[in-house]
Design a protein around this motif. Structure first.
Motif, PDB file in Angstrom:
ATOM      1  N   TYR A 147      41.502  43.407  40.811  1.00  0.00           N
ATOM      2  CA  TYR A 147      42.733  42.732  40.379  1.00  0.00           C
ATOM      3  C   TYR A 147      42.778  41.304  40.897  1.00  0.00           C
ATOM      4  CZ  TYR A 147      47.699  41.533  40.188  1.00  0.00           C
ATOM      5  OH  TYR A 147      48.899  40.889  39.963  1.00  0.00           O
ATOM      6  N   ASP A 148      43.023  40.382  39.975  1.00  0.00           N
ATOM      7  CA  ASP A 148      43.162  38.962  40.291  1.00  0.00           C
ATOM      8  C   ASP A 148      44.472  38.495  39.654  1.00  0.00           C
ATOM      9  OD1 ASP A 148      43.068  36.172  40.358  1.00  0.00           O
ATOM     10  OD2 ASP A 148      40.903  36.082  40.057  1.00  0.00           O
ATOM     11  N   PRO A 149      45.469  38.096  40.464  1.00  0.00           N
ATOM     12  CA  PRO A 149      46.789  37.758  39.900  1.00  0.00           C
ATOM     13  C   PRO A 149      46.751  36.618  38.896  1.00  0.00           C
ATOM     14  CG  PRO A 149      46.638  37.076  42.202  1.00  0.00           C
ATOM     15  CD  PRO A 149      45.434  37.933  41.919  1.00  0.00           C
ATOM     16  N   ARG A 150      45.709  35.793  38.930  1.00  0.00           N
ATOM     17  CA  ARG A 150      45.614  34.695  37.967  1.00  0.00           C
ATOM     18  C   ARG A 150      45.458  35.204  36.544  1.00  0.00           C
ATOM     19  NH1 ARG A 150      40.674  31.467  40.436  1.00  0.00           N
ATOM     20  NH2 ARG A 150      39.914  33.620  40.411  1.00  0.00           N
ATOM     21  N   TYR A 151      45.010  36.467  36.400  1.00  0.00           N
ATOM     22  CA  TYR A 151      44.812  37.048  35.081  1.00  0.00           C
ATOM     23  C   TYR A 151      45.867  38.104  34.753  1.00  0.00           C
ATOM     24  CZ  TYR A 151      40.304  34.698  35.323  1.00  0.00           C
ATOM     25  OH  TYR A 151      39.317  33.749  35.423  1.00  0.00           O
ATOM     26  N   ASP A 152      46.900  38.206  35.581  1.00  0.00           N
ATOM     27  CA  ASP A 152      47.983  39.164  35.355  1.00  0.00           C
ATOM     28  C   ASP A 152      49.011  38.515  34.424  1.00  0.00           C
ATOM     29  OD1 ASP A 152      50.211  40.845  35.456  1.00  0.00           O
ATOM     30  OD2 ASP A 152      49.971  41.291  37.582  1.00  0.00           O
ATOM     31  N   SER A 154      51.852  39.292  33.526  1.00  0.00           N
ATOM     32  CA  SER A 154      53.262  39.418  33.910  1.00  0.00           C
ATOM     33  C   SER A 154      53.671  38.360  34.928  1.00  0.00           C
ATOM     34  CB  SER A 154      53.520  40.811  34.494  1.00  0.00           C
ATOM     35  OG  SER A 154      52.952  40.948  35.787  1.00  0.00           O
ATOM     36  N   LEU A 155      52.707  37.584  35.440  1.00  0.00           N
ATOM     37  CA  LEU A 155      52.992  36.608  36.493  1.00  0.00           C
ATOM     38  C   LEU A 155      52.860  35.179  35.971  1.00  0.00           C
ATOM     39  CD1 LEU A 155      51.001  38.161  39.496  1.00  0.00           C
ATOM     40  CD2 LEU A 155      53.423  38.485  38.934  1.00  0.00           C
ATOM     41  N   SER A 156      53.823  34.340  36.343  1.00  0.00           N
ATOM     42  CA  SER A 156      53.723  32.909  36.076  1.00  0.00           C
ATOM     43  C   SER A 156      53.018  32.239  37.253  1.00  0.00           C
ATOM     44  CB  SER A 156      55.117  32.308  35.902  1.00  0.00           C
ATOM     45  OG  SER A 156      55.840  32.384  37.128  1.00  0.00           O
ATOM     46  N   LEU A 197      40.940  43.312  27.747  1.00  0.00           N
ATOM     47  CA  LEU A 197      41.111  44.750  27.981  1.00  0.00           C
ATOM     48  C   LEU A 197      41.791  44.995  29.316  1.00  0.00           C
ATOM     49  CD1 LEU A 197      40.687  47.689  27.171  1.00  0.00           C
ATOM     50  CD2 LEU A 197      38.402  47.569  28.193  1.00  0.00           C
ATOM     51  N   PHE A 198      41.374  44.277  30.349  1.00  0.00           N
ATOM     52  CA  PHE A 198      42.020  44.415  31.663  1.00  0.00           C
ATOM     53  C   PHE A 198      43.520  44.190  31.556  1.00  0.00           C
ATOM     54  CE2 PHE A 198      43.749  41.341  34.782  1.00  0.00           C
ATOM     55  CZ  PHE A 198      44.028  42.204  35.825  1.00  0.00           C
ATOM     56  N   GLN A 199      43.941  43.158  30.852  1.00  0.00           N
ATOM     57  CA  GLN A 199      45.362  42.845  30.749  1.00  0.00           C
ATOM     58  C   GLN A 199      46.120  43.936  30.006  1.00  0.00           C
ATOM     59  OE1 GLN A 199      44.995  38.907  29.007  1.00  0.00           O
ATOM     60  NE2 GLN A 199      45.283  37.921  31.003  1.00  0.00           N
ATOM     61  N   ALA A 200      45.503  44.469  28.948  1.00  0.00           N
ATOM     62  CA  ALA A 200      46.144  45.551  28.209  1.00  0.00           C
ATOM     63  C   ALA A 200      46.240  46.822  29.057  1.00  0.00           C
ATOM     64  CB  ALA A 200      45.371  45.827  26.921  1.00  0.00           C
ATOM     65  N   VAL A 201      45.178  47.144  29.773  1.00  0.00           N
ATOM     66  CA  VAL A 201      45.165  48.348  30.605  1.00  0.00           C
ATOM     67  C   VAL A 201      46.119  48.197  31.791  1.00  0.00           C
ATOM     68  CG1 VAL A 201      43.732  49.735  32.153  1.00  0.00           C
ATOM     69  CG2 VAL A 201      42.878  49.120  29.912  1.00  0.00           C
ATOM     70  N   LEU A 202      46.244  46.999  32.326  1.00  0.00           N
ATOM     71  CA  LEU A 202      47.185  46.768  33.422  1.00  0.00           C
ATOM     72  C   LEU A 202      48.606  47.097  32.972  1.00  0.00           C
ATOM     73  CD1 LEU A 202      47.854  45.681  36.256  1.00  0.00           C
ATOM     74  CD2 LEU A 202      47.844  43.368  35.278  1.00  0.00           C
ATOM     75  N   THR A 228      53.446  45.987  42.010  1.00  0.00           N
ATOM     76  CA  THR A 228      53.532  44.609  41.502  1.00  0.00           C
ATOM     77  C   THR A 228      52.172  43.922  41.492  1.00  0.00           C
ATOM     78  OG1 THR A 228      54.107  43.890  43.744  1.00  0.00           O
ATOM     79  CG2 THR A 228      55.940  44.326  42.218  1.00  0.00           C
ATOM     80  N   HIS A 229      51.344  44.214  42.489  1.00  0.00           N
ATOM     81  CA  HIS A 229      49.997  43.640  42.594  1.00  0.00           C
ATOM     82  C   HIS A 229      49.043  44.771  42.981  1.00  0.00           C
ATOM     83  CE1 HIS A 229      53.004  40.539  43.596  1.00  0.00           C
ATOM     84  NE2 HIS A 229      52.247  39.759  42.841  1.00  0.00           N
TER      85      HIS A 229
END
Length: 422
Positions: A147-152, A154-156, A197-202, A228-229
């Motif tokens: 998990y890398d929050p830069r690619y999440d 849901s996060l700005s 795919l990671f973003q969709a699965v998250l 959240t993370h």
């Protein structure tokens, strides 16, 4: 009149399966019969459309939670359909992953996790992993990331800046956007397709964790703040075909071969997953017998000393689905109510006249709570009226994962190569 003594029921042929765990080495007694196909009630297909529909009612979501609970109490494995992830997303990630692995080794070498990553992200070469030290070296290559929050999505940028320090210190990111920077020269689409795919699965994982909470009698949102993370690890596994005639038997405990310890030939060895739950995309061209799940075997009964006897089932690919299974941390916090089920892969695709060149690819997503979170055994998973007690002490998700890794390495150092997947 002569009295005839009824013939004794023959004891089924069994073998001992050795495993490592966070509580030390453990064993299972397993029927020696070949894996059989799982029946629908053993690994059910659950339609989760009510979870992905924002206008669904609580009652509709509760029906899904109840189905998940039934599956959890059976084998802890199930398929999900109507999950909201377009087939175009899974197909693109699948094809881009194949494009990466099908390259010559020298083109994958820049992404070598052992050489270039502080955190074991990237490509793991053939012969470099052994998840079960009592079985063969895993016959696979893999590519891992976390998990890398830069690619999440849901996060700005502002949200990322405000990640609390107690969470941030567990988020490990290699410099220079490794491993993706090491794949751009030869497979430029790999990052784009897999991150999609990671973003969709998250997003799907965050919906499922609510359903899991509801299945355990908690509020749907009970775990939102702990997710959240998430401690989310990803592994793409690429399996060449095994040679079936070289597959050795496990240690026999009755009958011929007693005391012999030969290494079971595996694509990935028998193991349980460490964290809360896993989402797995199976190659639709996989042989039906490749993914194998260890199930209690009611027809076999128990051993003479009262131990459960297990049997391997195979979870065949079902187009349009993900496979879901629970991990060790879920088993701990549910006081063994939701078991972390042993599974393995044996890709005899070539030996069985399989598809194409016999390769198999899977994409696995291992979900945990935020690594800093500690969740105790849930009170409603302990029936005090029956004298039940909490079996496990509280431990953070990070510390539990470290314990599992350490235990596997310790067993591995005694029995040979002990490298595990990240």
């Amino acid at each position: 009149m002569d009295q005839t003594t009824p013939a004794a029921t023959p004891t089924p042929a069994t073998s001992i399966l050795h495993l490592s765990s966070g509580n030390g080495p453990v064993t299972r007694t397993v029927l020696s019969a070949p894996p059989r196909e799982a029946q629908p009630h053993e690994i059910p297909i659950i339609d989760i459309s009510a979870l992905t529909n924002p206008s669904s009612s609580f009652d509709q979501r509760k029906i899904i939670a109840d189905q998940i609970r039934t599956a959890a109490l059976t084998n802890g494995f199930f398929y999900i359909t109507a999950h909201g992830i377009p087939s175009s997303v899974t197909t693109a990630a699948h094809q881009s992953s194949l494009n990466f692995f099908r390259q010559p080794a020298e083109k994958k070498q820049p992404a070598n996790s052992a050489l270039y990553s502080k955190y074991h992200y990237g490509w793991k070469a053939p012969g470099s992993q052994r998840i079960n030290p009592f079985e063969s070296v895993d016959r696979r290559e893999s590519f891992s990331w976390r998990y890398d929050p830069r690619y999440d999505p849901s996060l700005s940028a502002e949200d990322i800046e405000k990640i609390p320090e107690e969470v941030r210190r567990f988020i490990n990111v290699d410099e220079g956007d490794f491993p993706w920077s090491a794949t751009e020269a030869h497979t430029p689409e790999f990052k784009k397709d897999f991150v999609a795919l990671f973003q969709a699965v998250l997003g799907l994982g965050r919906l499922l964790v609510r359903s899991f909470a509801l299945s355990l009698g908690l509020e749907e949102t009970a775990w939102d703040a702990k997710f959240t993370h998430p401690g989310l690890g990803m592994a793409i596994n690429w399996y060449p075909p095994l040679e079936k005639d070289k597959s050795a038997s496990m240690e026999s405990v009755n009958g011929q071969g007693q005391g012999e310890k030969e290494k079971e030939n595996v694509s990935i060895g028998s193991h349980t997953d460490f964290q809360l739950f896993t989402l797995l995309y199976q190659d639709p061209n996989s042989p039906p017998t490749a993914l194998q799940v260890l199930s209690r075997s009611p027809e076999a009964g128990k051993t003479q000393v009262g131990e459960e006897i297990y049997q391997w089932l195979y979870a065949k690919p079902v187009p349009g689905t993900f496979v879901v299974n629970f991990g060790d941390y879920m088993q701990r916090i549910t006081n063994d109510m939701y078991p972390s089920t042993v599974h393995r892969v044996q890709n005899f695709n070539g030996a069985e006249g399989g598809h194409g060149n016999g390769e198999r690819l899977s994409m696995a997503f291992f979900f945990g709570f935020n690594p800093n979170e500690t969740v105790e055994v849930l009170d409603n998973c302990v029936d005090v009226s029956k004298g039940e007690k909490k079996k496990y002490e509280a431990i953070s998700c990070h510390d539990w994962t470290l314990r599992r890794l350490r235990a596997m390495h310790q067993v591995g150092s005694a029995g040979g190569i002990g490298t595990v997947r990240s």
